[in-house]
Structures are given as structure tokens and as C-alpha cells.
Scaffold this motif. Structure first.
Motif, PDB file in Angstrom:
ATOM      1  N   MET A 247       0.955  -1.205   0.049  1.00 33.12           N
ATOM      2  CA  MET A 247       0.084   0.107   0.137  1.00 33.12           C
ATOM      3  C   MET A 247       0.787   1.496  -0.003  1.00 33.12           C
ATOM      4  N   VAL A 248       0.022   2.444  -0.054  1.00 37.82           N
ATOM      5  CA  VAL A 248       1.052   3.710  -0.070  1.00 37.82           C
ATOM      6  C   VAL A 248       1.724   3.896   1.094  1.00 37.82           C
ATOM      7  N   GLY A 249       2.937   4.256   0.797  1.00 35.00           N
ATOM      8  CA  GLY A 249       3.742   4.350   1.911  1.00 35.00           C
ATOM      9  C   GLY A 249       4.466   3.306   2.611  1.00 35.00           C
ATOM     10  N   ASP A 250       4.244   1.881   2.272  1.00 38.48           N
ATOM     11  CA  ASP A 250       4.610   0.668   2.911  1.00 38.48           C
ATOM     12  C   ASP A 250       6.251   0.779   2.664  1.00 38.48           C
ATOM     13  N   GLN A 251       7.117   0.337   3.744  1.00 38.64           N
ATOM     14  CA  GLN A 251       8.465  -0.127   3.849  1.00 38.64           C
ATOM     15  C   GLN A 251       8.464  -1.392   3.911  1.00 38.64           C
ATOM     16  N   VAL A 252       8.933  -2.195   3.074  1.00 34.95           N
ATOM     17  CA  VAL A 252       9.155  -3.616   2.844  1.00 34.95           C
ATOM     18  C   VAL A 252      10.589  -3.683   3.400  1.00 34.95           C
ATOM     19  N   GLU A 253      10.801  -4.606   4.583  1.00 40.38           N
ATOM     20  CA  GLU A 253      12.041  -4.569   5.147  1.00 40.38           C
ATOM     21  C   GLU A 253      13.094  -5.396   4.307  1.00 40.38           C
ATOM     22  N   PRO A 254      14.250  -5.190   4.333  1.00 37.34           N
ATOM     23  CA  PRO A 254      15.352  -6.020   3.389  1.00 37.34           C
ATOM     24  C   PRO A 254      15.209  -7.410   3.878  1.00 37.34           C
ATOM     25  N   GLU A 255      15.257  -8.406   2.814  1.00 37.75           N
ATOM     26  CA  GLU A 255      15.254  -9.923   2.984  1.00 37.75           C
ATOM     27  C   GLU A 255      14.060 -10.514   3.643  1.00 37.75           C
TER      28      GLU A 255
END
Length: 337
Positions: A247-255
Motif C-alpha cells: 500500500m501507499v507508503g509501505d516500507q518492505v524490510e530487506p530480505e
């Protein structure tokens, strides 16, 4: 938009309504009654341009046979004439396509320029009108981009129109519908893999149009029918499985590996690679299912089950094994490594 005869307060027109139907745009906007005529005229011109290679090929064959063969084309054997016509047409069509790509790139920079994040409501900004007109004129080029899927030519094209795409990126190997709509706002770093995914930098709420950036970090993977919206950052080596929405503004963490709509983390890449899921815990709202168990035993999910749980189990199992031992196999299957 008028006042109700029951005493109810009048509805407030949205930006699109104020611009198109009430004529309150701060820039010149053609009357809405003329828009179908304008669209029809553009389609007619596009069709005329599309048949140019056929006309040119016929004339070139006539010139070649008369000047070089000293013979009129009607006196040639049919198979020789058709063979010559096909060869000439292929060359003319290739040059015609390249010319259209160059013209469309030039139009993009002339009409749109470089996009920037911000708000572009219909009644106060001409961006939406310019964007729709450019999309209407250049729609044939967008279709031809499907033929470049997975090749080095596609990232090159998007870099020319404003994107920032790194080295050895596998972009749309199985196509895209739609492809990147606002490439100026997209950053894709080295070794990323974007399958049949939707990268959409805009949101549109009744004419209140907003643009935002999307960043896909190095080594990240967007699987088929995943969707990424404006303001999202996909971390390094992160994976969005099939039918996943960021969604708008989501931050998908590395790995991390995301799945679902609404989304949740189902595993970490290093756990998948090592086969160790002992530190992975399900979210509190997750249903009782081996897919979300602390042991992360996705292989215990009933293979006959339908729905998102079975899909995520199959995808995760495919990353762990089946086609290879780790997430890098998703890239290698498309020639990434």
C-alpha cells in the motif's frame, strides 16, 4: 451539482467535475462534448501512421524492380515479387518502429517533462490532461514494449524516458499490463527482478491526482500480479509473492517475503535459504495454519487447498526447493545470475 428540492445542501463538485463539467479549470480544457471527436481524430491519425510501411514498401518495390531490374513489377514471377515485398516491408517496418519510438520519447519530454511528486488536481493542474493525451497518442508504443520484455532494451528505453534502472535488471519477462505509467518516479536498483507486476506511482480520488516515488532496492523481486503503489520502498533482496499489495507508503524490510492483500510477512529470505524457521513467528491475527506456525513448515499445507494460503505455500515452497534451493533461483530462471 445543484441544490436538492428537499432542502439538502448541494453536493460539492470534485476537482474533475469542476474542471470538465463546470469549466472552472485554471488552464484551457476543451469542452467535454468535443473530447470524443478529439479521441476519434487521434485514433484515425494513429491508424494512418500505422499503414505507412505498407504503402512505402509497395512504392519501393516498384522503384527497385523498374530501376534495378529494368522490369515492371507486374511482369515478375509472383513468388519473386512477394519475396521482395516481404524483405522490403521488414526493413521499412523496423525503421518505422524505431522512428515512432524516437518520436514518442521526444513527445514525452515536450508534453510532460520530468514528473515530480506532488498533487495534480484536474481543476488546478494541466498534468492529467497532458498525460491522457500523451497516453492516447503513444498507446501503440506501449503495446510494442511487450516485445522487449526481459531484454536489456526495455530498461534502456525506460531510462531514456526518465526512470533510474540499474544493471542486470530483469524487467517484465512475461509482459506487463499496464507497464510503468510514470517511469520518472521509479528507481530500480541492480539485480532486481520485476515480473508481471504493477508499479503504479499515482493515486486518483475523484480527480484529486497525486504522484509519489517508488524505490525497488537491489536484488528485490516482484512476482506475478503483485502491486506496488506510490511511496513504497522495497528493501534489498525482499520478495513480494503473487497477488501481493504494498500500500501507499509501505516500507518492505530487506530480505523479507511478503504475501497477501492485506499483506503480512510470512518468512525471511535467509530462513528460506537455510531452511531454519525457528525464529519466525506469525502475526497475532494470523489463522491457525501450518503456513504461519513458528516452525514455518509451509510444506505441510494441504496442496489441494485453494485460496491465498495455498498460493503462498506453493510460492514459498518453490523458493525453498522444487526449482532450486534459494531465492536467487527466481532471478537465475530469467538469466539474472
Amino acid at each position: 451539482y445543484g441544490t436538492s428540492d428537499r432542502g439538502v445542501s448541494p453536493r460539492t463538485a470534485k476537482p474533475f467535475g469542476r474542471a470538465v463539467y463546470q469549466g472552472k479549470a485554471s488552464y484551457f480544457l476543451p469542452p467535454w462534448q468535443t473530447m470524443p471527436l478529439i479521441a476519434s481524430a487521434v485514433i484515425a491519425l494513429r491508424t494512418l501512421y500505422a499503414v505507412i510501411p505498407i504503402w512505402v514498401s509497395w512504392y519501393l518495390v516498384a522503384i527497385i524492380t523498374w530501376d534495378l531490374g529494368n522490369n515492371f513489377w507486374t511482369e515478375m514471377p509472383e513468388w519473386r515479387y512477394l519475396l521482395l515485398l516481404v524483405v522490403v516491408y521488414l526493413w521499412v517496418h523496423m525503421m518505422h518502429t524505431v522512428a515512432r519510438f524516437i518520436a514518442d520519447v521526444a513527445l514525452k519530454w515536450l508534453v510532460i517533462g520530468r514528473r515530480k511528486p506532488g498533487l495534480y488536481p484536474w481543476d488546478r493542474s494541466s498534468y492529467c490532461l497532458r498525460w491522457k493525451m500523451l497516453e492516447m497518442v503513444c498507446s501503440d508504443t506501449l503495446k510494442d514494449l511487450r516485445l522487449l520484455g526481459g531484454s536489456a532494451f526495455l530498461p534502456f528505453y525506460y531510462n531514456v524516458v526518465g526512470a533510474k534502472i540499474g544493471r542486470r535488471v530483469c524487467l517484465y519477462p512475461t509482459g506487463a499490463d499496464p507497464p510503468m505509467v510514470e517511469p520518472d518516479l521509479v528507481v530500480i536498483e541492480d539485480l532486481a527482478c520485476i515480473n508481471f507486476a504493477h508499479i503504479i506511482c499515482h493515486t486518483n480520488t475523484l480527480g484529486s491526482f497525486a504522484l509519489n516515488t517508488i524505490v525497488v532496492k537491489s536484488g528485490a523481486t516482484l512476482s506475478t500480479e503483485s502491486r506496488v503503489m506510490g511511496g513504497v520502498v522495497i528493501g534489498e533482496d525482499a520478495v513480494l509473492l503473487e497477488h501481493t499489495l504494498a500500500m501507499v507508503g509501505d516500507q518492505v524490510e530487506p530480505e523479507t517475503i511478503w504475501q497477501g492483500w492485506p499483506v503480512h510477512t510470512i518468512a525471511r529470505v535467509d530462513e528460506v535459504n537455510s531452511g531454519d524457521h525457528s525464529h519466525h513467528h506469525a502475526p497475532a491475527s494470523a489463522p491457525a495454519n501450518p503456513l504461519y506456525s513458528p516452525r514455518g513448515r509451509v510444506e505441510d499445507v494441504d496442496a489441494t487447498r485453494s485460496g491465498p494460503d495455498a498460493a503462498s505455500a506453493a510460492s514459498l515452497a518453490g523458493l525453498r526447493g522444487g526449482g532450486g534451493n534459494d531465492v536467487s533461483n527466481y532471478h537465475s530462471s530469467y538469466g539474472m545470475v
